[in-house]
Motif scaffolding. Structure first.
Motif, mmCIF file in Angstrom:
data_model
loop_
_atom_site.group_PDB
_atom_site.id
_atom_site.type_symbol
_atom_site.label_atom_id
_atom_site.label_comp_id
_atom_site.label_asym_id
_atom_site.label_seq_id
_atom_site.Cartn_x
_atom_site.Cartn_y
_atom_site.Cartn_z
ATOM 1 N N GLU A 4 86.491 136.397 -23.686
ATOM 2 C CA GLU A 4 85.423 136.766 -24.628
ATOM 3 C C GLU A 4 84.447 135.610 -24.858
ATOM 4 O O GLU A 4 83.233 135.796 -24.826
ATOM 5 N N GLU A 5 84.987 134.424 -25.098
ATOM 6 C CA GLU A 5 84.121 133.308 -25.477
ATOM 7 C C GLU A 5 83.368 132.710 -24.295
ATOM 8 O O GLU A 5 82.211 132.330 -24.421
ATOM 9 N N THR B 211 80.042 125.087 -30.065
ATOM 10 C CA THR B 211 80.138 125.939 -31.259
ATOM 11 C C THR B 211 78.801 125.927 -31.991
ATOM 12 O O THR B 211 77.992 125.018 -31.799
ATOM 13 N N PRO B 212 78.562 126.934 -32.855
ATOM 14 C CA PRO B 212 77.297 126.948 -33.607
ATOM 15 C C PRO B 212 77.109 125.672 -34.440
ATOM 16 O O PRO B 212 75.999 125.280 -34.744
ATOM 17 N N GLU C 126 90.730 135.496 -25.580
ATOM 18 C CA GLU C 126 89.736 134.627 -26.226
ATOM 19 C C GLU C 126 88.912 133.859 -25.191
ATOM 20 O O GLU C 126 87.711 133.680 -25.355
ATOM 21 N N HIS D 41 78.691 134.251 -21.498
ATOM 22 C CA HIS D 41 79.488 133.854 -22.668
ATOM 23 C C HIS D 41 79.137 134.685 -23.902
ATOM 24 O O HIS D 41 78.081 135.312 -23.972
ATOM 25 N N ASP D 42 80.039 134.655 -24.879
ATOM 26 C CA ASP D 42 79.895 135.339 -26.159
ATOM 27 C C ASP D 42 78.611 134.869 -26.860
ATOM 28 O O ASP D 42 78.298 133.676 -26.842
ATOM 29 N N PHE D 43 77.887 135.811 -27.495
ATOM 30 C CA PHE D 43 76.657 135.415 -28.197
ATOM 31 C C PHE D 43 76.959 134.561 -29.427
ATOM 32 O O PHE D 43 76.093 133.874 -29.949
ATOM 33 N N GLU D 44 78.215 134.601 -29.904
ATOM 34 C CA GLU D 44 78.576 133.778 -31.074
ATOM 35 C C GLU D 44 78.815 132.308 -30.692
ATOM 36 O O GLU D 44 78.989 131.457 -31.553
ATOM 37 N N VAL D 45 78.849 132.065 -29.388
ATOM 38 C CA VAL D 45 79.039 130.701 -28.903
ATOM 39 C C VAL D 45 77.671 130.212 -28.423
ATOM 40 O O VAL D 45 76.945 130.950 -27.770
ATOM 41 N N GLU D 46 77.290 128.994 -28.797
ATOM 42 C CA GLU D 46 75.964 128.470 -28.442
ATOM 43 C C GLU D 46 75.767 128.338 -26.932
ATOM 44 O O GLU D 46 74.720 128.647 -26.390
#
Ligand code: ATP
Length: 147
Positions: A57-58, A29-30, A54, A106-111
């Motif tokens: 997406e993630e 996570t960020p 999810e 992976h999702d760009f919102e996930v590190e």
């Protein structure tokens, strides 16, 4: 004290290695924590659909649900319009067999998203309740003994 109740769903995606081992996918996570992929259930959506959506997406992975895992519950504070609001979240987890896809997508919102041998994942996972979920998956897929 009242709390806002939220329901999320997610999964433990696993794949078997040639040597009889099991690997599972964790997201970074960020906030710098290793966790299981999950997200809020949308109106009219089933827990299974949310979990698959999810996870896809993630993590960038396509998987198939092969079982239900024990849900977890936790409480946290969140700032909303300048006020701290207490939240109560229940997360339904599913056991998911990896089918296709690459963690590089992976999702760009996930590190980051990585496959870990399950014993390493149990140590890496930041939340004790998720470590317990992974421990039970280990017992289910490998038996409770060593190896
Ligand atoms: P979702 O992925 O369900 O859409 P989110 O990313 O918005 O949710 P959470 O992951 O629930 O939010 O995080 C909200 C707060 O709860 C954060 O402070 C996070 O550190 C904490 N948290 C997340 N998972 C757990 C857990 N398994 N146990 C305890 N606290 C957790």
């Amino acid at each position: 004290m009242t709390a806002r109740f939220q329901i999320s769903a997610g999964g433990v995606v696993f794949r078997r290695t040639g040597e009889g081992g099991v690997e599972v996918a964790l997201i970074a996570t960020p906030g710098g924590r290793w966790a299981l992929p999950k997200g809020l259930v949308e109106k009219g959506e089933s827990l299974e659909s949310t979990a698959l959506r999810e996870v896809q997406e993630e993590t960038g992975l396509e998987a198939e649900i092969v079982g239900r895992l024990d849900p977890i519950e936790y409480w946290y504070w969140w700032q909303e319009e300048g006020q701290k609001v207490r939240h109560h979240k229940k997360v339904y987890f599913f056991l998911m067999a990896y089918r296709s896809g690459d963690v590089a997508d992976h999702d760009f919102e996930v590190e980051d998203v990585r496959w870990f041998p399950i014993d390493e994942a149990i140590q890496k996972a930041s939340y004790p309740l998720e470590r317990q979920v992974l421990q039970r998956v280990r017992e289910r897929l490998l038996g409770s003994g060593e190896g």
